[in-house]
Design a protein around this motif. Structure first.
Motif, PDB file in Angstrom:
ATOM      1  N   ALA A   1       0.915  -1.223  -0.047  1.00 51.03           N
ATOM      2  CA  ALA A   1       0.149   0.124  -0.191  1.00 51.03           C
ATOM      3  C   ALA A   1       0.852   1.024  -0.043  1.00 51.03           C
ATOM      4  CB  ALA A   1      -0.840   0.035   1.185  1.00 51.03           C
ATOM      5  N   PHE A   2       1.920   1.259   0.670  1.00 48.98           N
ATOM      6  CA  PHE A   2       2.937   2.409   0.890  1.00 48.98           C
ATOM      7  C   PHE A   2       4.208   2.009   0.908  1.00 48.98           C
ATOM      8  CE2 PHE A   2      -1.221   4.024   2.452  1.00 48.98           C
ATOM      9  CZ  PHE A   2      -1.145   5.377   1.821  1.00 48.98           C
TER      10      PHE A   2
ATOM     11  N   ARG B   1       5.112   6.934   0.262  1.00 45.13           N
ATOM     12  CA  ARG B   1       4.628   7.151  -0.860  1.00 45.13           C
ATOM     13  C   ARG B   1       3.576   6.052  -1.272  1.00 45.13           C
ATOM     14  NH1 ARG B   1       9.215   6.330  -3.753  1.00 45.13           N
ATOM     15  NH2 ARG B   1       9.555   8.593  -3.934  1.00 45.13           N
ATOM     16  N   ARG B   2       2.493   6.580  -1.623  1.00 40.64           N
ATOM     17  CA  ARG B   2       1.267   5.651  -2.068  1.00 40.64           C
ATOM     18  C   ARG B   2       1.580   4.691  -3.200  1.00 40.64           C
ATOM     19  NH1 ARG B   2      -4.040   5.673  -0.883  1.00 40.64           N
ATOM     20  NH2 ARG B   2      -3.889   7.474   0.323  1.00 40.64           N
TER      21      ARG B   2
ATOM     22  N   GLU C   1      -3.888   2.557  -4.961  1.00 43.63           N
ATOM     23  CA  GLU C   1      -5.107   3.336  -4.658  1.00 43.63           C
ATOM     24  C   GLU C   1      -6.389   2.586  -4.216  1.00 43.63           C
ATOM     25  OE1 GLU C   1      -5.425   6.412  -5.350  1.00 43.63           O
ATOM     26  OE2 GLU C   1      -3.693   6.874  -6.093  1.00 43.63           O
TER      27      GLU C   1
ATOM     28  N   THR D   1       0.067  11.087  -2.827  1.00 43.44           N
ATOM     29  CA  THR D   1      -1.203  11.133  -2.173  1.00 43.44           C
ATOM     30  C   THR D   1      -1.220  12.359  -1.443  1.00 43.44           C
ATOM     31  OG1 THR D   1      -2.549   9.855  -0.534  1.00 43.44           O
ATOM     32  CG2 THR D   1      -0.128  10.218  -0.064  1.00 43.44           C
TER      33      THR D   1
ATOM     34  N   TYR E   1      -2.296  14.063   1.909  1.00 42.85           N
ATOM     35  CA  TYR E   1      -2.036  14.013   3.445  1.00 42.85           C
ATOM     36  C   TYR E   1      -2.485  15.119   4.315  1.00 42.85           C
ATOM     37  CZ  TYR E   1       2.574  15.792   2.847  1.00 42.85           C
ATOM     38  OH  TYR E   1       3.591  16.860   2.586  1.00 42.85           O
TER      39      TYR E   1
ATOM     40  N   VAL F   1      -1.352   9.975   7.394  1.00 42.28           N
ATOM     41  CA  VAL F   1      -1.772   9.565   5.872  1.00 42.28           C
ATOM     42  C   VAL F   1      -2.699   8.664   5.727  1.00 42.28           C
ATOM     43  CG1 VAL F   1      -0.496   8.345   4.192  1.00 42.28           C
ATOM     44  CG2 VAL F   1       1.087   9.505   5.853  1.00 42.28           C
TER      45      VAL F   1
ATOM     46  N   MET G   1      -5.501   5.998   4.342  1.00 45.96           N
ATOM     47  CA  MET G   1      -5.563   4.911   3.483  1.00 45.96           C
ATOM     48  C   MET G   1      -6.629   5.126   2.317  1.00 45.96           C
ATOM     49  SD  MET G   1      -3.761   2.132   4.624  1.00 45.96           S
ATOM     50  CE  MET G   1      -3.178   1.737   6.196  1.00 45.96           C
TER      51      MET G   1
ATOM     52  N   GLN H   1      -7.715   8.047  -0.096  1.00 44.55           N
ATOM     53  CA  GLN H   1      -7.516   9.485  -0.591  1.00 44.55           C
ATOM     54  C   GLN H   1      -8.550  10.200  -0.186  1.00 44.55           C
ATOM     55  OE1 GLN H   1      -5.023  10.867  -2.112  1.00 44.55           O
ATOM     56  NE2 GLN H   1      -3.917   9.762  -3.773  1.00 44.55           N
TER      57      GLN H   1
END
Length: 267
Positions: free
Chosen positions: A48-49, A63-64, A67, A149, A151, A170, A172, A174
């Motif tokens: 995920a990141f 960093r995402r 999505e 993303t 944040y 941050v 999960m 957007q």
């Protein structure tokens, strides 16, 4: 304490001693702290990141990559959090949280944060502002780091002569994918003085470039529940309660620094 972005402030409401929580089959876990290939936050089996590389001198990063990452608190846990500010030592709450966390040692924190919504590249973006001043632009990238993303920023604290602590939330999900009606509903609730609690699993990452005396530490809260509340608080400009479980095992900061975090946040 140094001022953070406009409108942002925080306070430590409560904390508890480190505790072992989690389950082996949790829907999320961290990888890469002692393995090649970098660090990642895995959600439902997917990366995920991407997180800060564990070299000690590498840049702070989240960093995402996915999505489709989702909010993880459901049912009874979501309802429990939606009732207001929980007691940090509430056994029933800990049991519910433990079902979605990977097995590890966690430092429980209860924080009050007035979040600022950030779009990559805007005036509040850490990666294109403070990080560039701190360490310049990576010549292999030719541009600032991109979190990929939206944040939220919390406060920025000077915690030593050459030490600065940054706080990030941050999501999960957007912010642009939040349901507008739910966000508006929480805005009304917050304007009326209603309580709201966000749940997060967090890491404490410290980095110091090899050619600098100055170090940046990032307290990065990955939001597991409360995405609509968080955006509403940012839009209204009010503080919101964040129940954070800081993973001591998954953080780059050493254990003593992680355990001493409440003292730094209370300054």
């Amino acid at each position: 304490m140094a001022d953070g972005p406009a409108r942002s402030r925080t306070g430590l409401l409560d904390h508890a001693a480190p505790v072992h929580l989690g389950t082996p089959d949790a829907p999320l876990h961290f990888t890469g702290l002692r393995e090649p290939g970098g660090r990642h936050l895995i959600v439902d089996g997917e990366e995920a990141f991407e997180l800060s590389f564990p070299c000690g001198t590498c840049a702070l990063l989240f960093r995402r990559l996915d999505e489709g990452a989702r909010a993880l608190a459901e049912g009874a846990l979501h309802d429990h959090l939606d009732e207001g500010v929980p007691a940090i030592d509430d056994p029933s709450l800990r049991d519910l949280v433990s079902m979605i966390l990977p097995e590890a040692t966690y430092l429980p924190l209860l924080l009050s944060i007035e979040p600022v919504l950030v779009t990559p590249g805007d005036d509040h973006d850490y990666f294109s502002r403070e990080q560039v001043v701190h360490r310049g632009i990576d010549p292999t990238l030719g541009a600032p780091e991109d979190p990929a993303t939206g944040y939220y920023r919390g406060p920025t604290r000077t915690t030593g002569e050459h030490e600065t602590l940054f706080e990030f939330l941050v999501p999960m999900v957007q912010p642009g994918r939040n349901d507008r009606e739910r966000v508006a509903s929480y805005e009304e609730r917050l304007r009326a003085g209603g309580a709201a609690t966000v749940l997060a699993v967090s890491v404490l990452d410290r980095t110091q470039p090899f050619d600098s005396f100055d170090a940046h530490t990032g307290l990065v809260h990955f939001v597991l529940d409360g995405h609509h509340k968080l955006e509403a608080a940012a839009r209204v400009g009010v503080a919101i309660t964040v129940l954070s479980f800081v993973s001591i095992d998954a953080s780059l900061a050493d254990e003593a620094t992680a355990i001493g975090l409440p003292e730094l946040l209370a300054r």
